[in-house]
Design an enzyme around this catalytic site. Structure first.
Site, PDB file in Angstrom:
ATOM      1  N   ARG A 303       7.722  35.522  18.175  1.00  0.00           N
ATOM      2  CA  ARG A 303       6.651  34.790  17.866  1.00  0.00           C
ATOM      3  C   ARG A 303       5.377  35.243  17.174  1.00  0.00           C
ATOM      4  NH1 ARG A 303       6.570  31.636  23.025  1.00  0.00           N
ATOM      5  NH2 ARG A 303       8.829  30.935  22.941  1.00  0.00           N
ATOM      6  N   GLU A 305       2.306  35.008  16.715  1.00  0.00           N
ATOM      7  CA  GLU A 305       1.022  34.734  16.907  1.00  0.00           C
ATOM      8  C   GLU A 305       0.141  35.963  16.796  1.00  0.00           C
ATOM      9  OE1 GLU A 305       2.409  32.082  20.657  1.00  0.00           O
ATOM     10  OE2 GLU A 305       0.542  33.109  20.994  1.00  0.00           O
ATOM     11  N   ARG A 311      -1.149  40.519  27.138  1.00  0.00           N
ATOM     12  CA  ARG A 311       0.201  39.915  27.643  1.00  0.00           C
ATOM     13  C   ARG A 311       0.896  39.248  26.501  1.00  0.00           C
ATOM     14  NH1 ARG A 311      -1.534  34.654  30.968  1.00  0.00           N
ATOM     15  NH2 ARG A 311      -2.380  33.467  29.252  1.00  0.00           N
ATOM     16  N   HIS A 312       0.581  39.698  25.149  1.00  0.00           N
ATOM     17  CA  HIS A 312       1.309  38.840  24.194  1.00  0.00           C
ATOM     18  C   HIS A 312       1.978  40.101  23.433  1.00  0.00           C
ATOM     19  CE1 HIS A 312      -1.011  35.364  24.879  1.00  0.00           C
ATOM     20  NE2 HIS A 312       0.112  34.847  24.534  1.00  0.00           N
ATOM     21  N   GLU A 454       1.290  32.376  34.193  1.00  0.00           N
ATOM     22  CA  GLU A 454       2.462  31.453  33.913  1.00  0.00           C
ATOM     23  C   GLU A 454       3.293  32.308  33.459  1.00  0.00           C
ATOM     24  OE1 GLU A 454       1.817  28.226  30.993  1.00  0.00           O
ATOM     25  OE2 GLU A 454       3.870  28.725  30.440  1.00  0.00           O
ATOM     26  N   SER A 457       7.969  27.912  31.562  1.00  0.00           N
ATOM     27  CA  SER A 457       7.561  26.534  31.568  1.00  0.00           C
ATOM     28  C   SER A 457       8.668  25.613  31.303  1.00  0.00           C
ATOM     29  CB  SER A 457       6.545  26.453  30.070  1.00  0.00           C
ATOM     30  OG  SER A 457       5.791  25.308  30.357  1.00  0.00           O
ATOM     31  N   ARG A 505       6.992  40.236  30.717  1.00  0.00           N
ATOM     32  CA  ARG A 505       5.946  39.784  31.440  1.00  0.00           C
ATOM     33  C   ARG A 505       6.376  39.665  32.664  1.00  0.00           C
ATOM     34  NH1 ARG A 505       2.558  34.387  29.871  1.00  0.00           N
ATOM     35  NH2 ARG A 505       2.270  35.517  27.900  1.00  0.00           N
TER      36      ARG A 505
END
Lengths: 531, 299
Positions: A303, A305, A311-312, A454, A457, A505
């Site tokens: 990813r 981002e 947490r990324h 979370e 999903s 995570r």
């Protein structure tokens, strides 16, 4: 002036003073020589006083597979307590600390998470030179020792093997470490004891740890964390295989960005460019359309981002699963929920030692969950938040602070760290989510939370190509870009649903750690590309 | 003495038109006490007052409904978020809003099974629904056969969807006391199975609500004896409690008179938890009562 006089009277008699001075100097020199020779004699006596242990220690030559030495019986440190009184054993481990004092040397040997005290005392077997050598071995060197396990009367608090020590007879250095270490393992494994004002407060910075990951990973807490992570992966595979799932491996180099488009890495692919997969979503669904019925995949997810948060990561391991169902997507929801509960039970029952090891350095709150897993409706969650005084709309997505607050409310009421929220509003879910047939506001989608954050999903996917085109248009997505995706549903596809989690995570939240980099062996984030 | 001049001169007070005059309550009471014919007129006038207030409220509610409809029309016209217009029943039942009751969480240890839940479910099967969902907490490795049987029995009770209901989540946990949590924000846990019976009794069907009845103290007394009975460790103390219960029961059909009440539920479920108390320890009156109670509680 005086010298001149003496020089003049060279050959003749030297003056009285001069003679006295000379005599004094001569005496001094004599005394010096005497003491020097005495010391030398002592030393020489010590050094060369036949090193009766000369063949039993030293720097071993580089192991190039010259000898097999299969007669040497190596015992792991954790099993030493069963070997007390049974004679000599060989142990290979690292030098955790070594200090020599006079005629004794105390050496702590470390093997992964276990430490044991080794003692060398000058005697028949061990010479003074050997003790000196042992005291000088640099920390972290790998050594082979042959020793006798001996029970001790008092407990050795500083080691994990507290009731025994090794009385060394032979000691060889297999791989010597550099004398100056960039970080001390002792400092890296010191617990964060804020209330112990008197204790040493030296900590190692996270950046230093990550730059010298090889050393940092040797601490007992890190050994435990990654063995636990391996356990999560193993349990995930075992539990799903038992439920009839098949493991598949999806490609990571793809031609078009699947979700979004802004957060993909581009790679040059011969004359063109390609992208690194953000999620195996598309291929999981194609596998279902290809009649594999229940599939899961464990692989890297990329990813792009630019989020520098706790947490990324830009690259992490994704555990994804997808399942075809008969009539109601709750069949899949319960399967996923039960899989998680089984993973937590497996960790609780089989990895208790690792959890305790982590707990010695980082404060760990035991992870609580319910069986069967708690499933709340999104509307109920919103009602709980409203009751607590938070204003949030019926169709509004949960912001991060609201998510955390809801997690705390659920914890206060049901005492569980893991729960599922079902029937999310349709407006905030991606275009391929199946809407709720009874209520157009909601959709057949769900999220799972651990400790208020979370982790998964998921939803029932739209398996009808016409309806999918309609929903894509509704979201304003160009259908030509996703033509290949829609094409895979044109040849008959069963209704299916699924979801995916990030392994790092999950481990971070299970243990209650504060940063995801602690659970990724060699983490990748926008600012880190090495080691 | 001398006369004081009035400080404030007489002036006219203009009465505001947005308020309405209230009839003086005390005057009406006085007139009621004094003479009977005037009391009738006073009561009718007070009835008129309440009627006029009620009429005004109805007018206001009607206006509110009309405004809501207009707003709905405007929304539809603009195509703003497709929320359906929520029709309230407020207009119909005089301004009372019916909200489903808060759901409750009960934490219990499998060694101390709250049989009262099953007893109440059975006793109220035609009046009220208690929807129980069971979970096992991670602190409890295995709940044991008795708890599993209890879960199976709970599931067997048929549910009538037309009746009002309360959702109960029962969590088997390694906890000391049976406790009940109703809301996480106003977190005041209720300890003890007997107190849970008291709570459910107050939110349950009207037939079992005992707060207003004259038997209130009696029932509370019996429930208190149950509370102590559950805490007795030795057989002697248990038998002493049983004797107390017998004194309360006397010759009645049920504790608290001729009707089944929450006190009976409490005693019945407590006795199930004490297998050490056999029929020998119970008096004949209690044995007969137990047979009667079993018909209702069905455990």
């Amino acid at each position: 002036m005086v010298e001149d006089k003496e020089n003049v009277e060279n050959g003749e008699q030297v003056s009285k003073k001069g003679a006295k001075k000379l005599a004094k100097a001569a005496k001094k020199a004599e005394q010096k020589a005497e003491t020097a020779s005495a010391v030398a004699a002592n030393n020489a006596g010590g050094d060369s006083a036949e090193d009766h242990a000369s063949g039993r220690y030293g720097l071993s030559e580089m192991i190039q597979s010259k000898d097999k030495r299969s007669e040497r019986n190596f015992v792991p440190v954790s099993e030493l307590s069963g070997q007390v009184g049974k004679g000599l054993v060989w142990v290979r481990g690292r030098v955790h600390t070594s200090r020599a004092k006079g005629k004794q040397c105390f050496l702590i040997l470390r093997q992964q998470s276990s430490t044991v005290q080794c003692i060398l005392a000058v005697g028949d077997v061990i010479s003074k030179q050997m003790v000196k050598f042992a005291g000088n071995i640099p920390k972290e060197s790998i050594i082979d020792i042959q020793a006798k396990p001996v029970a001790v009367s008092g407990k050795i608090e500083s080691c994990t093997e507290q009731s025994l020590e090794l009385s060394v007879e032979q000691l060889f250095v297999i791989s010597q470490a550099k004398a100056q270490l960039p970080l001390q393992i002792e400092d890296a494994s010191r617990p964060e004891n804020a209330d112990d004002a008197e204790g040493l407060n030296i900590r190692v910075n996270q950046d230093t740890r990550l730059d010298n990951r090889v050393l940092d990973l040797r601490t007992p807490a890190n050994q435990a964390i990654f063995r636990l992570e391996a356990g999560v992966c193993r349990l995930f595979r075992d539990i799903l295989t038992e439920k009839g799932f098949t493991e598949i491996h999806t490609p990571k180099i793809i031609s078009a960005a699947s979700e979004g488009g802004a957060n993909v890495f581009t790679v040059s692919y011969f004359k063109d460019s390609a992208y690194l997969a953000q999620s195996p979503q598309l291929y999981k669904q194609m596998a279902i359309a290809a009649d594999f019925d229940k599939v899961y995949t464990v692989g890297a997810v990329f990813r792009a981002e630019d989020s520098n948060t706790h947490r990324h990561l830009t690259e992490f391991v994704g555990l994804d699963l997808e399942m075809a169902f008969k009539y109601h997507y709750h069949e899949v929801l319960h399967t996923i929920g039960n899989t998680f509960t089984a993973i937590f039970k497996g960790l609780r029952d089989n990895y208790a030692r690792e959890i305790e090891s982590v707990g010695q350095q980082y404060k760990v709150d035991a992870f609580k969950f319910l069986e069967p897993p708690l499933i709340l409706q999104f509307a109920d969650g919103v009602a709980m938040l409203r009751e607590a005084g938070v204003e949030t709309g019926d169709e509004e997505d949960l912001s991060t602070p609201n998510e955390k607050l809801l997690g705390r409310l659920v914890k206060a009421k049901y005492d569980t760290d893991f729960y599922i929220l079902d029937k999310f509003p349709l407006a905030i879910r991606p275009f391929y989510t199946m809407p709720d047939p009874n209520n157009p506001v909601y959709s057949n989608s769900y999220d799972m939370f651990m400790r208020g954050e979370e982790i998964l999903s998921g939803a029932q996917r739209i398996h009808d190509p016409e309806y999918l085109m309609e929903r894509a248009k509704h979201h304003g997505i160009d259908t030509s870009k996703i033509a290949a995706y829609i094409e895979s549903f044109r040849y008959g596809c069963p209704p299916h649903a699924g979801g995916g989690i990030g392994m790092e995570r999950v481990v971070m939240l299970y243990l209650g750690l504060d940063n995801i980099r602690k659970t990724s062996m060699f983490p990748r984030d926008p600012k880190r590309l090495t080691p | 003495m001398y006369e004081l001049k009035t400080l404030l001169p007489q002036f006219d007070i203009k009465l505001p038109t947005c308020m309405y005059p209230l009839k003086n309550v005390s005057l009406a009471a006085d007139s009621l006490a004094s003479s009977s014919p005037s009391s009738a007129s006073a009561s009718t006038s007070s009835c008129d007052d309440t009627a006029s207030v009620a009429a005004r409220q109805e007018k206001v509610l009607k206006q509110l409904e009309e405004l809501k409809e207009q707003l709905g029309q405007i929304r539809k016209g603009l195509g703003v978020c497709g929320k359906t217009i929520q029709h309230t029943t407020a207009f119909q039942n005089g301004g009372l809003k019916e909200v489903p009751l808060q759901d409750v969480v009960i934490n219990g240890h499998p060694n101390f099974i709250p049989y009262a839940l099953l007893a109440l479910k059975n006793a109220w099967r035609d009046l009220y629904t208690i929807d129980v969902k069971t979970f096992t907490h991670s602190t409890m490795a295995d709940i044991g056969p008795a708890a599993r049987e209890f879960e199976a029995n709970l599931a067997k009770v048929p549910v009538n969807p037309a009746l009002p209901k309360i959702s109960v989540t029962l969590i088997w946990k390694n906890c000391e006391h049976t406790e009940m949590i109703s809301s996480p924000t106003m977190y005041v846990p209720i300890y003890g199975e007997v107190n849970i019976i008291r709570y459910l009794g107050r939110v349950g069907p009207a037939e079992y609500r005992y707060e207003g009845s004259p038997l209130c103290n009696e029932i509370d007394l019996v429930l208190d004896i149950c509370y102590q009975l559950l805490r007795c460790n030795t057989h002697k103390t248990q038998v002493a409690m049983v004797r107390l219960l017998d004194k309360r029961l006397q010759q009645q059909q049920y504790f608290g008179g001729s009707q089944m009440s929450v006190a009976d539920i409490g005693v019945y479920s407590s006795l199930i938890r004490m297998p050490a108390i056999t029929d020998k320890d119970l008096t004949p009156a209690l044995v007969a009562w137990r047979k009667r109670a079993k018909l209702v509680a069905q455990i």
